[in-house]
Design a protein around this motif. Structure first.
Motif, mmCIF file in Angstrom:
data_model
loop_
_atom_site.group_PDB
_atom_site.id
_atom_site.type_symbol
_atom_site.label_atom_id
_atom_site.label_comp_id
_atom_site.label_asym_id
_atom_site.label_seq_id
_atom_site.Cartn_x
_atom_site.Cartn_y
_atom_site.Cartn_z
ATOM 1 N N THR A 182 0.812 -1.225 0.000
ATOM 2 C CA THR A 182 0.000 0.000 0.000
ATOM 3 C C THR A 182 0.841 1.269 0.000
ATOM 4 O O THR A 182 0.456 2.261 -0.619
ATOM 5 C CB THR A 182 -0.948 0.046 1.216
ATOM 6 O OG1 THR A 182 -0.169 -0.014 2.430
ATOM 7 C CG2 THR A 182 -1.953 -1.102 1.185
ATOM 8 N N HIS A 183 1.969 1.271 0.736
ATOM 9 C CA HIS A 183 2.796 2.489 0.794
ATOM 10 C C HIS A 183 4.163 2.171 1.389
ATOM 11 O O HIS A 183 4.385 1.076 1.898
ATOM 12 C CB HIS A 183 2.091 3.606 1.571
ATOM 13 C CG HIS A 183 1.909 3.331 3.031
ATOM 14 N ND1 HIS A 183 1.005 2.428 3.523
ATOM 15 C CD2 HIS A 183 2.529 3.863 4.127
ATOM 16 C CE1 HIS A 183 1.059 2.416 4.847
ATOM 17 N NE2 HIS A 183 1.974 3.267 5.243
ATOM 18 N N GLY A 184 5.049 3.153 1.312
ATOM 19 C CA GLY A 184 6.460 2.900 1.583
ATOM 20 C C GLY A 184 6.901 2.889 3.028
ATOM 21 O O GLY A 184 8.089 2.679 3.289
ATOM 22 N N HIS A 185 6.018 3.140 3.997
ATOM 23 C CA HIS A 185 6.460 3.070 5.394
ATOM 24 C C HIS A 185 6.981 1.674 5.709
ATOM 25 O O HIS A 185 6.436 0.677 5.245
ATOM 26 C CB HIS A 185 5.324 3.451 6.348
ATOM 27 C CG HIS A 185 5.146 4.935 6.475
ATOM 28 N ND1 HIS A 185 3.929 5.539 6.654
ATOM 29 C CD2 HIS A 185 6.065 5.938 6.444
ATOM 30 C CE1 HIS A 185 4.105 6.848 6.730
ATOM 31 N NE2 HIS A 185 5.378 7.118 6.598
ATOM 32 N N SER A 186 8.032 1.630 6.547
ATOM 33 C CA SER A 186 8.795 0.385 6.680
ATOM 34 C C SER A 186 7.989 -0.750 7.302
ATOM 35 O O SER A 186 8.325 -1.915 7.107
ATOM 36 C CB SER A 186 10.052 0.644 7.505
ATOM 37 O OG SER A 186 9.704 1.212 8.747
ATOM 38 N N ASP A 187 6.924 -0.437 8.043
ATOM 39 C CA ASP A 187 6.134 -1.527 8.620
ATOM 40 C C ASP A 187 5.215 -2.160 7.576
ATOM 41 O O ASP A 187 4.752 -3.284 7.756
ATOM 42 C CB ASP A 187 5.340 -1.059 9.849
ATOM 43 C CG ASP A 187 4.603 0.255 9.638
ATOM 44 O OD1 ASP A 187 4.938 0.980 8.685
ATOM 45 O OD2 ASP A 187 3.689 0.542 10.426
ATOM 46 N N HIS A 188 4.948 -1.470 6.478
ATOM 47 C CA HIS A 188 4.094 -2.007 5.407
ATOM 48 C C HIS A 188 4.915 -2.524 4.229
ATOM 49 O O HIS A 188 4.525 -3.491 3.573
ATOM 50 C CB HIS A 188 3.122 -0.926 4.916
ATOM 51 C CG HIS A 188 2.111 -0.542 5.954
ATOM 52 N ND1 HIS A 188 0.815 -0.997 5.933
ATOM 53 C CD2 HIS A 188 2.218 0.232 7.065
ATOM 54 C CE1 HIS A 188 0.168 -0.513 6.995
ATOM 55 N NE2 HIS A 188 0.993 0.232 7.684
ATOM 56 N N ALA A 189 6.000 -1.828 3.931
ATOM 57 C CA ALA A 189 6.836 -2.155 2.770
ATOM 58 C C ALA A 189 8.142 -2.755 3.259
ATOM 59 O O ALA A 189 9.000 -2.038 3.764
ATOM 60 C CB ALA A 189 7.105 -0.887 1.964
ATOM 61 N N GLY B 261 -4.147 9.118 0.302
ATOM 62 C CA GLY B 261 -3.920 10.407 0.954
ATOM 63 C C GLY B 261 -3.000 10.369 2.166
ATOM 64 O O GLY B 261 -2.968 11.310 2.952
ATOM 65 N N HIS B 262 -2.220 9.313 2.305
ATOM 66 C CA HIS B 262 -1.395 9.121 3.518
ATOM 67 C C HIS B 262 0.004 9.723 3.326
ATOM 68 O O HIS B 262 0.403 10.612 4.067
ATOM 69 C CB HIS B 262 -1.355 7.630 3.814
ATOM 70 C CG HIS B 262 -0.503 7.213 4.966
ATOM 71 N ND1 HIS B 262 -0.666 7.731 6.238
ATOM 72 C CD2 HIS B 262 0.521 6.325 5.051
ATOM 73 C CE1 HIS B 262 0.224 7.163 7.054
ATOM 74 N NE2 HIS B 262 0.957 6.322 6.354
ATOM 75 N N VAL B 263 0.735 9.229 2.339
ATOM 76 C CA VAL B 263 2.039 9.784 1.947
ATOM 77 C C VAL B 263 2.154 9.629 0.430
ATOM 78 O O VAL B 263 1.308 8.975 -0.187
ATOM 79 C CB VAL B 263 3.235 9.048 2.622
ATOM 80 C CG1 VAL B 263 3.167 9.188 4.144
ATOM 81 C CG2 VAL B 263 3.276 7.567 2.230
ATOM 82 N N GLY C 31 -4.948 0.276 3.974
ATOM 83 C CA GLY C 31 -3.583 0.555 4.438
ATOM 84 C C GLY C 31 -3.640 1.612 5.513
ATOM 85 O O GLY C 31 -4.431 1.516 6.447
ATOM 86 N N ASP C 32 -2.816 2.644 5.400
ATOM 87 C CA ASP C 32 -2.940 3.832 6.252
ATOM 88 C C ASP C 32 -3.550 4.920 5.375
ATOM 89 O O ASP C 32 -3.255 4.995 4.183
ATOM 90 C CB ASP C 32 -1.563 4.287 6.749
ATOM 91 C CG ASP C 32 -0.960 3.328 7.775
ATOM 92 O OD1 ASP C 32 -1.719 2.540 8.377
ATOM 93 O OD2 ASP C 32 0.271 3.369 7.960
ATOM 94 N N TYR C 33 -4.374 5.775 5.953
ATOM 95 C CA TYR C 33 -4.995 6.831 5.140
ATOM 96 C C TYR C 33 -5.363 8.021 5.996
ATOM 97 O O TYR C 33 -5.418 7.935 7.217
ATOM 98 C CB TYR C 33 -6.230 6.303 4.412
ATOM 99 C CG TYR C 33 -7.395 5.894 5.306
ATOM 100 C CD1 TYR C 33 -7.382 4.680 5.991
ATOM 101 C CD2 TYR C 33 -8.504 6.723 5.468
ATOM 102 C CE1 TYR C 33 -8.451 4.302 6.799
ATOM 103 C CE2 TYR C 33 -9.578 6.353 6.268
ATOM 104 C CZ TYR C 33 -9.544 5.134 6.943
ATOM 105 O OH TYR C 33 -10.594 4.769 7.736
HETATM 106 ZN ZN ZN Z 1 2.020 4.541 7.066
#
Ligand code: ZN
Length: 336
Positions: free
Chosen positions: A35-42, A93-95, A114-116
């Motif tokens: 979903t996005h590049g934050h290290s806990d998701h990616a 709309g998160h990052v 994901g995160d939003y």
């Molecule tokens: Zn995030």
């Protein structure tokens, strides 16, 4: 088919059996949708990764070009078929690059958001509401006490302090991906046109944001080599929160410690961290935005992940919406 036949938690992450893929897996898998590049998701090490162009670029910046066996870029709104399951990425709309992932099969649509967030953010595409049967929502700030003020109000507090204490530097703690660039952009939108000094940990990602056309103005490295203490009088310096407890922070003249985070709503947290000027700027929804979004999706079922799961589950039940916590592990909201 039941929704849990289409997506359900496994130790590696959220798994789709008919499509044979994971969403934001926390362990290496064959096929990951991210979903996005934050290290806990990616995380690195998957055999194949499907994500937006920006998320793939951010992963390459953070982990190196060989972060996955193969990669494929997903365009927002483009429907793709994976083993007969339709998959569509939509802005979250998160990052920069963040996406919700809609998974459809046999007239059932599940949206993993994901995160939003819902507050406008000039550094990424705005969240769009995707009608669905099941909405999977985060609950980082899933308690009614969490209400985020408008971000421009918080930046106004920062600029007021900068004007009031021209001989001091202002050190703003902000997460390296997303929050830091949003703070820079908010400063520019508020008319702040002096150079912004940044910690080395923000350099590559901020340059990447600029390369995609997001104008963050003049960014200078906040290093000793680039000047003495006096040079930072009146300066705004942005760095990752972790840097503020080490030697790096001591080079600045009489710094005002600021921290841009949704957690700054909790005064005790601010005090514990030694934050003099808390800035309530979050890349997640507050309580009102979470509940409004759930209503807008029209989902008859809500699955709640990482955060204050119980309160949001209870709220859904009171609204007559079936809800349950997913108990996914391994997500630490890097970008709160
Ligand atoms: Zn995030």
């Amino acid at each position: 088919m039941r929704a849990s036949d289409l997506l359900h938690p496994r130790p590696e992450g959220l798994y789709c059996p008919p499509g044979d893929f994971f969403i934001d897996p926390v362990r290496p898998v064959e096929r990951a949708l991210i979903t996005h590049g934050h290290s806990d998701h990616a995380r690195p090490g998957h055999r194949s990764v499907l994500a937006t162009r920006e998320t793939l670029d951010i992963m390459a910046l953070r982990y190196g070009e060989d972060f996955a066996g193969t990669t494929q870029a997903a365009r927002l709104g483009e429907r793709m078929m994976l083993n007969g399951v339709a998959v569509t990425f939509h802005a979250a709309g998160h990052v920069l690059g963040s996406a919700q992932i809609a998974v459809e099969h046999q007239a059932m649509r599940i949206v993993a958001s994901g995160d939003y967030k819902r507050q406008p953010d000039a550094t990424c595409a705005p969240f769009i509401v995707v009608p669905c049967d099941v909405f999977i929502t985060e609950a980082t700030f899933g308690l009614p006490v969490f209400r985020h003020p408008p971000d421009h109000h918080e930046i106004g507090l920062l600029l007021k302090s900068v004007a009031q204490f021209p001989e001091r530097s202002h050190l703003v703690g902000a997460y390296a991906l997303g929050k830091a660039q949003r703070v820079m952009k908010l400063l520019r939108q508020a008319g702040y046109d002096r150079p912004i000094h940044i910690h080395g940990a923000l350099a590559k990602i901020s340059a990447y944001y600029q390369s995609t056309g997001i104008d963050l103005g003049e960014l200078l490295p906040a290093t000793v080599e680039s000047g003495g203490k006096a040079d930072f009088a009146g300066a705004v310096v942005i760095g990752p929160p972790a840097a503020f407890s080490d030697r790096w922070a001591r080079r600045f003249p009489d710094p005002v410690a600021c921290f841009a985070s949704g957690w700054m709503r909790i005064r005790q947290r601010a005090r514990q961290r030694g934050v003099e000027l808390p800035l309530i700027i979050s890349d997640h929804c507050d309580w009102d935005e979470l509940t409004a979004t759930i209503r807008e999706t029209g989902a008859s079922q809500v699955w709640v992940t990482h955060g204050r799961e119980e309160a949001l589950v209870r709220w859904c039940e009171l609204q007559g919406i079936a809800a349950r916590p997913l108990h996914l592990v391994g997500y630490e909201d890097e970008g709160d």
